[in-house]
Design an enzyme around this catalytic site. Structure first.
Site, PDB file in Angstrom:
ATOM      1  N   ASN A 291     -22.000  -1.052  51.380  1.00 21.64           N
ATOM      2  CA  ASN A 291     -22.912  -0.191  50.609  1.00 21.64           C
ATOM      3  C   ASN A 291     -23.269   1.110  51.321  1.00 21.64           C
ATOM      4  O   ASN A 291     -23.399   2.153  50.677  1.00 21.64           O
ATOM      5  CB  ASN A 291     -24.162  -0.975  50.200  1.00 21.64           C
ATOM      6  CG  ASN A 291     -24.976  -1.438  51.370  1.00 21.64           C
ATOM      7  OD1 ASN A 291     -24.440  -1.778  52.419  1.00 21.64           O
ATOM      8  ND2 ASN A 291     -26.282  -1.440  51.212  1.00 21.64           N
TER       9      ASN A 291
ATOM     10  N   GLU B 263     -28.408  -9.198  59.536  1.00 17.43           N
ATOM     11  CA  GLU B 263     -29.164  -8.373  58.582  1.00 17.43           C
ATOM     12  C   GLU B 263     -28.634  -8.710  57.203  1.00 17.43           C
ATOM     13  O   GLU B 263     -27.492  -8.379  56.876  1.00 17.43           O
ATOM     14  CB  GLU B 263     -28.950  -6.884  58.892  1.00 17.43           C
ATOM     15  CG  GLU B 263     -29.473  -6.438  60.240  1.00 17.43           C
ATOM     16  CD  GLU B 263     -30.980  -6.575  60.355  1.00 17.43           C
ATOM     17  OE1 GLU B 263     -31.650  -6.715  59.320  1.00 17.43           O
ATOM     18  OE2 GLU B 263     -31.482  -6.572  61.479  1.00 17.43           O
TER      19      GLU B 263
ATOM     20  N   CYS C  44     -29.712  -2.177  50.433  1.00 13.90           N
ATOM     21  CA  CYS C  44     -30.427  -3.434  50.660  1.00 13.90           C
ATOM     22  C   CYS C  44     -31.939  -3.218  50.565  1.00 13.90           C
ATOM     23  O   CYS C  44     -32.681  -4.147  50.306  1.00 13.90           O
ATOM     24  CB  CYS C  44     -30.063  -3.989  52.025  1.00 13.90           C
ATOM     25  SG  CYS C  44     -30.307  -2.785  53.338  1.00 13.90           S
TER      26      CYS C  44
ATOM     27  N   GLU D 202     -32.785  -4.935  64.820  1.00 11.62           N
ATOM     28  CA  GLU D 202     -31.960  -3.840  65.309  1.00 11.62           C
ATOM     29  C   GLU D 202     -32.823  -2.584  65.367  1.00 11.62           C
ATOM     30  O   GLU D 202     -33.924  -2.553  64.854  1.00 11.62           O
ATOM     31  CB  GLU D 202     -30.761  -3.644  64.372  1.00 11.62           C
ATOM     32  CG  GLU D 202     -29.879  -4.883  64.355  1.00 11.62           C
ATOM     33  CD  GLU D 202     -28.614  -4.729  63.526  1.00 11.62           C
ATOM     34  OE1 GLU D 202     -28.508  -3.761  62.758  1.00 11.62           O
ATOM     35  OE2 GLU D 202     -27.738  -5.585  63.666  1.00 11.62           O
TER      36      GLU D 202
HETATM   37  P1  NAD Z   1     -20.578  -9.591  52.394  1.00 10.94           P
HETATM   38  O1  NAD Z   1     -21.413 -10.612  53.073  1.00 10.94           O
HETATM   39  O2  NAD Z   1     -19.693 -10.032  51.299  1.00 10.94           O
HETATM   40  O3  NAD Z   1     -19.630  -8.843  53.438  1.00 10.94           O
HETATM   41  C1  NAD Z   1     -20.149  -8.192  54.583  1.00 10.94           C
HETATM   42  C2  NAD Z   1     -19.067  -8.151  55.642  1.00 10.94           C
HETATM   43  O4  NAD Z   1     -18.793  -9.479  56.052  1.00 10.94           O
HETATM   44  C3  NAD Z   1     -17.736  -7.566  55.161  1.00 10.94           C
HETATM   45  O5  NAD Z   1     -17.164  -6.818  56.193  1.00 10.94           O
HETATM   46  C4  NAD Z   1     -16.931  -8.815  54.868  1.00 10.94           C
HETATM   47  O6  NAD Z   1     -15.538  -8.607  54.950  1.00 10.94           O
HETATM   48  C5  NAD Z   1     -17.410  -9.743  55.972  1.00 10.94           C
HETATM   49  N1  NAD Z   1     -17.224 -11.171  55.691  1.00 10.94           N
HETATM   50  C6  NAD Z   1     -17.089 -11.784  54.492  1.00 10.94           C
HETATM   51  N2  NAD Z   1     -16.907 -13.110  54.676  1.00 10.94           N
HETATM   52  C7  NAD Z   1     -16.937 -13.339  56.019  1.00 10.94           C
HETATM   53  C8  NAD Z   1     -16.828 -14.501  56.828  1.00 10.94           C
HETATM   54  N3  NAD Z   1     -16.631 -15.706  56.297  1.00 10.94           N
HETATM   55  N4  NAD Z   1     -16.927 -14.359  58.151  1.00 10.94           N
HETATM   56  C9  NAD Z   1     -17.155 -13.156  58.711  1.00 10.94           C
HETATM   57  N5  NAD Z   1     -17.243 -12.010  57.992  1.00 10.94           N
HETATM   58  C10 NAD Z   1     -17.155 -12.103  56.660  1.00 10.94           C
HETATM   59  O7  NAD Z   1     -21.593  -8.464  51.911  1.00 10.94           O
HETATM   60  P2  NAD Z   1     -21.234  -7.152  51.079  1.00 10.94           P
HETATM   61  O8  NAD Z   1     -21.021  -7.561  49.663  1.00 10.94           O
HETATM   62  O9  NAD Z   1     -20.209  -6.363  51.794  1.00 10.94           O
HETATM   63  O10 NAD Z   1     -22.600  -6.330  51.215  1.00 10.94           O
HETATM   64  C11 NAD Z   1     -23.677  -6.493  50.367  1.00 10.94           C
HETATM   65  C12 NAD Z   1     -24.743  -7.368  51.000  1.00 10.94           C
HETATM   66  O11 NAD Z   1     -25.156  -6.802  52.237  1.00 10.94           O
HETATM   67  C13 NAD Z   1     -25.995  -7.470  50.166  1.00 10.94           C
HETATM   68  O12 NAD Z   1     -26.457  -8.801  50.175  1.00 10.94           O
HETATM   69  C14 NAD Z   1     -26.984  -6.578  50.886  1.00 10.94           C
HETATM   70  O13 NAD Z   1     -28.343  -6.881  50.689  1.00 10.94           O
HETATM   71  C15 NAD Z   1     -26.575  -6.795  52.297  1.00 10.94           C
HETATM   72  N6  NAD Z   1     -27.042  -5.710  53.153  1.00 10.94           N
HETATM   73  C16 NAD Z   1     -28.074  -5.967  54.023  1.00 10.94           C
HETATM   74  C17 NAD Z   1     -28.571  -4.946  54.828  1.00 10.94           C
HETATM   75  C18 NAD Z   1     -29.696  -5.183  55.796  1.00 10.94           C
HETATM   76  O14 NAD Z   1     -29.947  -4.323  56.624  1.00 10.94           O
HETATM   77  N7  NAD Z   1     -30.371  -6.314  55.733  1.00 10.94           N
HETATM   78  C19 NAD Z   1     -27.995  -3.671  54.755  1.00 10.94           C
HETATM   79  C20 NAD Z   1     -26.959  -3.460  53.855  1.00 10.94           C
HETATM   80  C21 NAD Z   1     -26.487  -4.487  53.066  1.00 10.94           C
END
Ligand code: NAD
Length: 480
Positions: A150, A248, A282, A461
């Protein structure tokens, strides 16, 4: 067709297995890039490069690492326009947003941690005539970083900058959905003369590359940002290995609007906190709780403003909402809107896919959507939607608003709108979230710790918390 290559040991290269993933442009729905489809063998190669680079990177000292990171930051800033266009093409967000926010913030992340390390000290405690204690912090070694789609470069640099500044070498994976700016960063690292192996960037899917980074026995610390379900999987793998973890995760953030607020200011900012980046931040507020005397006025003004937002070509200056990140994500958001209707929600505006003309016809666009008539226990108000969808609900008492705000498994961010000084503090204390914004949104001092409560994550962080995370603490006690 663009080619997104891995960056390992200072060179750009395809994945060892030779496979490629298709990279889509959300604005058009078309494939525009091939992305290296890496796996555990690439992770092993990157870890070896990072291990090899570690002693010299550490020996460079704080000033040397500062200088190297500043050179990279300068090159990203020089090419800001290129980065902003790449981020928009990858992600669907308006170019102007990437230009104003995402890329400058990525530059700021690099500079912030490059300079923070120069000023970071450790503590010493003198036990009268008995002993001198001091705390030494040493980099953990090879750090892992995994980031989401995002805010691609912004969150990628938020992890790698403190790790590198602290003296770690890094194996990092950006989201396979938005890899392009990380690839451009790799090119700038080469141009800046970053020593080979200090930063290694692997592209590919979560289950292959992300899981291999998580499970790698010689990566002792991992910083992850993404969904809560993914975070849980990562924690399950990492816990028996006693890795340091920063997670996060997702959010379902409340916005509390009290009747005494500065209405126009609140409305302007709440439009942004609801729909910026198509609601895919997020920290966006997706549950708006409004004190009853203000409810009708708020609803009328907010819906009118939402209807007036321009959904369109991300390349245009006057576009408010670009495309959402993928077809699957668009379908997920539309599924949540259908669910909201089944749960008895009234859609006050939006709710549909937008079909633009010409080359944008097959792009993934959604109308900004406002829903009322749902309580906080329904799935619509419990589950993260992560799109341009908000719900409205009135409240009568402050305690009721706080209880509703806290009534989800998440605890990432909250926003409070009031001019009552005592209430600001009272409500901020009562809200269970890692950050509470009062009369503002997305304003942040990078020195403050950042992170969620409950299922929004563990670890913090930002500022010295991030430098601490990437170091091992050792206490030395010398008898006097
Ligand atoms: P996601 O969890 O699908 O993917 C995030 C990352 O993890 C990607 O690089 C993905 O390839 C990797 N990933 C997926 N499966 C994995 C596994 N089994 N092992 C290790 N890595 C793996 O999330 P997304 O759809 O890319 O992002 C959206 C989510 O991120 C939303 O839930 C949003 O709230 C959250 N987010 C949180 C913050 C925060 O600061 N808390 C900031 C931005 C986004």
């Amino acid at each position: 067709m663009e080619r997104i290559l891995n960056y390992v040991n200072g060179t750009l290269r395809p994945a060892l297995g030779g496979g490629w993933l298709a990279g889509h442009e959300p604005a058009t729905g078309q494939v525009f890039a091939e992305i290296a489809d890496s796996d555990a063998a690439d992770v092993e190669q990157a870890v070896q490069a990072a291990e090899h680079a570690f002693p010299a990177w550490n020996a460079l000292g704080r000033q040397g690492r500062h200088d190297a990171l500043m050179r990279v930051a300068d090159l990203v800033e020089r090419d800001l326009d290129l980065f902003a266009r790449a981020e928009s093409r990858d992600n669907g967000k308006p170019v102007h947003l990437a230009h104003e926010v995402d890329i400058p913030r990525a530059v700021a992340n690099l500079r912030f941690f490059a300079t923070a390390i120069l000023h970071w000290g450790s503590e010493a405690h003198l036990m009268d005539e008995v002993a001198l204690n001091y705390t030494e912090r040493q980099p953990v070694g090879v750090a892992g970083a995994i980031s989401p789609w995002n805010l691609p470069l912004y969150l990628f640099t938020w992890k790698i900058a403190p790790a590198l500044a602290a003296g770690c070498t890094v194996v990092a994976k950006p989201s396979e959905v938005t890899p392009w700016t990380a690839f451009l960063l790799a090119e700038r690292c080469i141009e800046a003369g970053l020593p080979p192996g200090v930063l290694n960037i692997l592209h590919g899917t979560g289950p292959k590359v992300g899981a291999a980074i998580t499970a790698h026995p010689r990566i002792p610390a991992l910083s992850f940002t993404g969904g809560t379900a993914t975070g849980a999987r990562i924690a399950a793998t990492a816990a028996p290995m006693f890795k340091k973890l920063s997670l996060e995760l997702g959010g379902k953030n409340p916005v509390l609007v009290f009747a005494d607020c500065d209405f126009e200011h609140m409305l302007n900012v709440t439009m942004r906190s609801s729909f910026r980046n198509q609601g895919q931040i997020c920290l966006c507020g997706s549950r708006i709780l409004i004190e009853r005397p203000l409810y009708e006025r708020f609803r009328e003004a907010f819906v009118a403003r939402a209807k007036a937002l321009r959904v369109g070509d991300p390349a245009l200056e006057d576009t408010d909402l670009g495309a959402v990140v993928s077809e699957a994500h668009m379908e997920k958001v539309l599924g949540h809107i259908a669910l909201a209707k089944q749960e008895g929600g009234r859609v006050l505006c939006g709710g549909e896919r937008v079909r633009l003309d010409g080359r944008l016809r097959d792009g993934w666009y959604l109308q900004p959507t406002v829903i009322e008539g749902l309580d906080q226990q329904c799935r619509t108000n419990q589950e993260e939607i992560f799109g341009p969808v908000v719900t409205l609900q009135p409240f009568d008492r402050e305690e009721e608003a706080v209880a509703q705000a806290n009534a989800t498994p998440y605890g990432l961010a909250s926003v409070v709108w009031t001019r009552d000084g005592q209430r600001m503090h009272r409500v901020a204390r009562a809200l269970k979230s890692g950050i509470v914004w009062v009369n503002c949104w997305m304003v942040r001092d990078l020195r403050t710790p950042f992170g969620g409560m409950k299922q929004s994550g563990v670890g913090r962080e930002g500022g010295v918390e991030a430098l601490r995370f990437f170091t091992e603490t050792k206490n030395v006690c010398i008898r006097l």
